[in-house]
Design an enzyme around this catalytic site. Sequence first.
Site, PDB file in Angstrom:
ATOM      1  N   GLY A   8       0.830  -1.214   0.000  1.00  0.00           N
ATOM      2  CA  GLY A   8       0.000   0.000   0.000  1.00  0.00           C
ATOM      3  C   GLY A   8       0.855   1.250   0.000  1.00  0.00           C
ATOM      4  O   GLY A   8       0.496   2.276   0.594  1.00  0.00           O
ATOM      5  N   GLY A  11      -0.271   5.026  -0.726  1.00  0.00           N
ATOM      6  CA  GLY A  11      -1.278   5.683   0.112  1.00  0.00           C
ATOM      7  C   GLY A  11      -0.700   6.803   0.969  1.00  0.00           C
ATOM      8  O   GLY A  11       0.482   7.136   0.881  1.00  0.00           O
ATOM      9  N   ASP A  52      -0.640  -7.159  -5.344  1.00  0.00           N
ATOM     10  CA  ASP A  52      -2.045  -7.158  -4.928  1.00  0.00           C
ATOM     11  C   ASP A  52      -2.107  -8.106  -3.726  1.00  0.00           C
ATOM     12  O   ASP A  52      -1.882  -9.314  -3.872  1.00  0.00           O
ATOM     13  CB  ASP A  52      -2.905  -7.670  -6.098  1.00  0.00           C
ATOM     14  CG  ASP A  52      -4.367  -7.815  -5.713  1.00  0.00           C
ATOM     15  OD1 ASP A  52      -4.681  -7.786  -4.498  1.00  0.00           O
ATOM     16  OD2 ASP A  52      -5.201  -7.969  -6.632  1.00  0.00           O
ATOM     17  N   TYR A 141     -14.939  -1.593   8.803  1.00  0.00           N
ATOM     18  CA  TYR A 141     -13.526  -1.213   8.968  1.00  0.00           C
ATOM     19  C   TYR A 141     -13.041  -1.622  10.360  1.00  0.00           C
ATOM     20  O   TYR A 141     -12.006  -2.269  10.508  1.00  0.00           O
ATOM     21  CB  TYR A 141     -13.422   0.298   8.779  1.00  0.00           C
ATOM     22  CG  TYR A 141     -12.047   0.891   8.983  1.00  0.00           C
ATOM     23  CD1 TYR A 141     -11.026   0.670   8.070  1.00  0.00           C
ATOM     24  CD2 TYR A 141     -11.791   1.724  10.075  1.00  0.00           C
ATOM     25  CE1 TYR A 141      -9.773   1.253   8.245  1.00  0.00           C
ATOM     26  CE2 TYR A 141     -10.539   2.308  10.250  1.00  0.00           C
ATOM     27  CZ  TYR A 141      -9.540   2.064   9.332  1.00  0.00           C
ATOM     28  OH  TYR A 141      -8.298   2.637   9.507  1.00  0.00           O
TER      29      TYR A 141
END
Length: 318
Positions: A8, A11, A52, A141
């Site tokens: 990630g 980000g 991924d 979340y």
Amino acid sequence: MKRILVTGAAGQIGSELIPALRERFGDDAVVASDIRVPRDAAARDGSFEHVDCTHIREIDHAVRHHRIGTIYHLAALLSAVAEERPRVAWDVNMGGLYRVLEVARQHGCAVFFPSSIGAFGPTTPPVDTPQVTIQRPTTIYGITKVSGELLCDYYHARFGLDTRGLRLPGLISHTALPGGGTTDYAVEIFHHAIRYDRYTCFLRADTRLDMMYMADATRAMIEVMEADPARLADRNAYNLTAMSFAPAQLAEAIRAERPHFEIDYDVDPVRQAIADSWPQHIDDRAAREQWDWSPRYDLERMTREMLTALSAKARDRT
Ligand code: AKB
């Protein structure tokens, strides 16, 4: 040399954690990875891998190929966007973490997991929230975060994996924008202050939440992974905070630097409900006691730095 893999990487956290890790351990020691391939060629050099995290083979390939010793697993959907796409949130946040832990188990890697204040819920004590307390989040979340904490604990207890984590508050930074969180207002407000001298906030004026400047957060992520394992009692994730404020207080701090700044409110019921289910101020004594955590930025210092950095960027653009 064992290297560090950051998932990630494109980000909000990754864009500042990677330079901080490279400064500390050297450029060659850090491999950035993301599902999105960066557009600029420099960022796509030998130290970038397309990963991924829902595909175990891609994680495994990156770990083998770069001889990875530590994984900072940042790839995840944030709270508001996860509420819009709960199935994807489960697949990415839980499925990704599970696969990262499995690869780490096979190759003996240490794993950093970013939990969140979102791992708490409406039945958690909202003020001075203890390190060990009720965790019954009501968002997908939060459910992935509390489950992630438990899974990291399990891999540590069952397989001896070196898992460590932080319950991060809202993070404020000027390098990359956050994407789809409930605390995003605390970043957007600065961009709007510089551009328009006004901001319409999607949370109520009195919605108090824990926050932190990104320089403190990246330092905490490095320090917790360097901490003496013998001192770490709460491996799943440490409460972590630097300041706690509501939008009205942040607007006041901005107004102290830019007297013409104005704020009004157009409350988004979804993000307001998420914020209302989170604590107002968590107690991070365990982090302070077990690995000497200490923030360097308070509201005033963070506000000055954000405005200075964003004003300079705006000047460079003109
Ligand atoms: C979000 O708002 O979703 C995140 C968080 C506090 O975990 N910034």
